[in-house]
Design a protein around this motif. Structure first.
Motif, mmCIF file in Angstrom:
data_model
loop_
_atom_site.group_PDB
_atom_site.id
_atom_site.type_symbol
_atom_site.label_atom_id
_atom_site.label_comp_id
_atom_site.label_asym_id
_atom_site.label_seq_id
_atom_site.Cartn_x
_atom_site.Cartn_y
_atom_site.Cartn_z
ATOM 1 N N ASP A 1 0.818 -1.217 0.000
ATOM 2 C CA ASP A 1 0.000 0.000 0.000
ATOM 3 C C ASP A 1 0.849 1.264 0.000
ATOM 4 O OD1 ASP A 1 -2.437 -1.215 -0.141
ATOM 5 O OD2 ASP A 1 -2.722 -1.317 2.022
ATOM 6 N N ARG A 2 2.129 1.148 0.333
ATOM 7 C CA ARG A 2 3.005 2.317 0.426
ATOM 8 C C ARG A 2 3.998 2.382 -0.734
ATOM 9 N NH1 ARG A 2 2.959 4.047 5.870
ATOM 10 N NH2 ARG A 2 5.138 4.741 5.834
ATOM 11 N N PRO B 1 0.901 6.645 -2.192
ATOM 12 C CA PRO B 1 -0.021 7.198 -1.205
ATOM 13 C C PRO B 1 0.709 8.015 -0.154
ATOM 14 C CG PRO B 1 -0.505 4.886 -1.634
ATOM 15 C CD PRO B 1 0.790 5.200 -2.334
ATOM 16 N N GLU B 2 0.141 9.197 0.136
ATOM 17 C CA GLU B 2 0.775 10.083 1.117
ATOM 18 C C GLU B 2 0.807 9.416 2.482
ATOM 19 O OE1 GLU B 2 0.313 14.654 2.856
ATOM 20 O OE2 GLU B 2 -1.125 13.833 1.425
ATOM 21 N N ARG B 3 1.932 9.468 3.113
ATOM 22 C CA ARG B 3 2.090 8.828 4.419
ATOM 23 C C ARG B 3 1.714 9.801 5.526
ATOM 24 N NH1 ARG B 3 7.874 5.604 3.570
ATOM 25 N NH2 ARG B 3 7.238 4.508 1.680
ATOM 26 N N ALA B 4 0.814 9.356 6.347
ATOM 27 C CA ALA B 4 0.366 10.207 7.444
ATOM 28 C C ALA B 4 1.493 10.400 8.449
ATOM 29 C CB ALA B 4 -0.848 9.584 8.128
ATOM 30 N N ARG B 5 1.417 11.536 9.162
ATOM 31 C CA ARG B 5 2.448 11.798 10.177
ATOM 32 C C ARG B 5 2.398 10.750 11.285
ATOM 33 N NH1 ARG B 5 2.074 18.413 10.977
ATOM 34 N NH2 ARG B 5 2.640 18.949 8.812
ATOM 35 N N ARG B 6 1.185 10.315 11.576
ATOM 36 C CA ARG B 6 1.015 9.269 12.584
ATOM 37 C C ARG B 6 0.225 8.117 11.965
ATOM 38 N NH1 ARG B 6 -0.446 11.834 18.514
ATOM 39 N NH2 ARG B 6 1.592 12.778 18.937
ATOM 40 N N PRO B 7 0.871 7.306 11.120
ATOM 41 C CA PRO B 7 0.149 6.211 10.479
ATOM 42 C C PRO B 7 -0.317 5.184 11.509
ATOM 43 C CG PRO B 7 2.505 5.964 10.166
ATOM 44 C CD PRO B 7 2.301 7.309 10.815
ATOM 45 N N PRO B 8 -1.465 4.554 11.239
ATOM 46 C CA PRO B 8 -1.942 3.524 12.171
ATOM 47 C C PRO B 8 -0.917 2.404 12.296
ATOM 48 C CG PRO B 8 -3.633 4.085 10.557
ATOM 49 C CD PRO B 8 -2.367 4.742 10.108
ATOM 50 N N ARG B 9 -0.729 1.945 13.490
ATOM 51 C CA ARG B 9 0.225 0.870 13.718
ATOM 52 C C ARG B 9 -0.287 -0.417 13.079
ATOM 53 N NH1 ARG B 9 1.956 1.712 20.088
ATOM 54 N NH2 ARG B 9 2.935 3.776 19.817
ATOM 55 N N THR B 10 0.605 -1.026 12.300
ATOM 56 C CA THR B 10 0.216 -2.248 11.606
ATOM 57 C C THR B 10 -0.197 -3.333 12.589
ATOM 58 O OG1 THR B 10 1.761 -1.714 9.814
ATOM 59 C CG2 THR B 10 0.991 -3.991 9.961
ATOM 60 N N GLY B 11 0.555 -3.452 13.672
ATOM 61 C CA GLY B 11 0.241 -4.481 14.656
ATOM 62 C C GLY B 11 -1.139 -4.305 15.268
#
Length: 436
Positions: free
Chosen positions: A84-85, A210-220
């Protein structure tokens, strides 16, 4: 900055009204088709190479299949988050190049007599890992390439070619091993990945990362939410258990089966490929039946009966002998029945899973079920090698085939068996008045 919808759907570029007039889509379709043919042919060629050229034993074949399947367990969830990134075209091109080089190097080593079992294990893991990346990327690429109103037709075309590859790939792999030397067969398999590389590389549309958020949701955390949701729902939990039981036993059965066909029944590589390819036409019939039977007979009844019929078909295989005139026709019939019932189960389970899962949880629920269901396949392959080595091919095949019946038994003892003609709805949601 383009909107989220344009970045995802590809609406930032002009797309022809007819999907097949879109050159980029045609390039994706050709590349994906070639890649799937190479992948499914290789799934048969590498084990046959080990059996016919290296004279691999049952335990060694089990290890080889387990190593090739291990990337599904180790990488699937992470690859889904990583792709996705990244630009999907880049992922597909790199993985195609990697698989081409890996198979060419293996073929050269085989011709020189340097390709032993350790090198084949490394090759199987590398090709399996690269295939996980490609398979995830090509499914994500369509959404970024065509308009949303073309997604259904695009998916239909891509999945149709994948089904065709599942039918033709094993037969092609078996024929190549029979007609050519095993190293040359492996080299010819590399040609499919090279064709995919050349086709996908010509895709002109440049995706936006895709633009990466400053605080992306944690994958875990997202993975944990998916696990908690699936395991907390009775129907989905049963699907996980039944899938895990089936995939574990099926992996064991296939390890013994690939030894049983050439060594006990003395089938050629071409005959082995045809036997495995017989599941393809059955799967096409199962797809047609899945559109009608569940709404007429009930989803639960179809799930249990189709799974029992498909899995039970293999119980007759250990009774076959090489000298019998009915051996090959029976094997083809078993493959056809298994493909029909298995696809009927797959489509019905997917419909049930989608019906009970909220929209915001669909992707994670699907990934969780796949991960749990496929996670035991490497251990199943190891078990199949152990059974064949310690108990013999016939007994090992019978035990593994009988183990597959645990899946319909689990479904029969669960609420899944009581599902009627109408699909269930997520907890707390009203039934959709548009539902039949």
């Amino acid at each position: 900055m383009p909107s989220a919808s344009s970045a995802v759907s590809g609406s930032d570029r002009p797309v022809p009204s007819s999907l097949w007039r879109d050159g980029d889509f045609r390039r994706l379709w050709v590349g994906q088709t070639a890649s799937q043919l190479g992948e499914h042919a290789s799934l048969l060629m590498l084990p046959l190479f080990a059996v016919l050229t290296l004279d691999a034993g049952a335990g060694q074949l089990g290890v080889l299949r387990a190593v090739g399947q291990a990337p599904i367990l180790l990488l699937s969830l992470l690859v889904g988050a990583w792709v996705d990134r990244w630009r999907t075209r880049t992922v597909m091109v790199v993985t195609d190049a990697g698989r081409t080089l890996a198979l060419c190097a293996a073929a050269l080593a085989g011709l020189l007599g340097w390709l032993g079992l350790p090198a084949l294990l490394v090759l199987a893991f590398a090709v399996g890992a690269l295939s996980v990346f490609f398979d995830v990327a090509y499914q994500a690429s369509l959404v970024r390439l065509v308009r949303r109103d073309q997604l259904v037709r695009g998916n239909s075309a891509l999945e149709g070619s994948r089904s065709a590859a599942q039918i033709g790939g094993p037969a092609l792999g078996g024929a190549l091993v029979s007609l050519l030397s095993a190293p040359l067969a492996v080299a010819s398999g590399a040609l499919f990945f090279a064709l995919s590389f050349l086709s996908i590389r010509r895709i002109r549309h440049r995706e936006s990362i895709p633009e990466r958020a400053r605080r992306p949701p944690r994958t875990g955390r997202r993975i944990h939410e998916g696990l908690r949701f699936v395991l907390g729902d009775t129907s989905l939990r049963t699907v996980c258990l039944a899938s895990a039981a089936f995939q574990f036993s099926f992996a064991a059965m296939m390890t013994v089966y690939l030894l049983f066909l050439p060594r006990e029944l003395h089938l050629s590589g071409t005959a082995v490929g045809l036997t495995l390819a017989a599941t393809g036409p059955g799967a096409l019939l199962g797809s047609v039946l899945a559109a009608h039977l569940p709404s007429r007979l009930g989803h639960g009844a179809v799930l249990v009966s189709a799974a029992a019929l498909a899995d039970g078909a293999f119980l007759c295989v250990p009774a076959l002998h090489a000298s019998s005139a009915v051996t090959l026709p029976v094997l083809l019939a078993v493959g056809f029945v298994f493909g029909t019932g298995g696809q009927l189960v797959n489509v019905t389970v997917m419909a049930v899973r989608q019906a009970v899962t909220p929209d915001g949880m669909q992707g994670r629920a699907a990934a969780t079920i796949t991960f749990v269901g496929m996670g035991l396949t490497p251990l199943g392959s190891l078990l199949g090698g152990f059974l064949a080595q310690e108990w013999g091919l016939r007994t090992g095949l019978l035990v593994a085939a009988a183990g597959m019946l645990l899946s319909p038994v689990l479904m029969a003892l669960s609420p899944l068996a009581r599902l009627g003609r109408a699909l269930p709805v997520p907890a707390g949601h009203a039934a959709d008045p548009r539902s039949p």
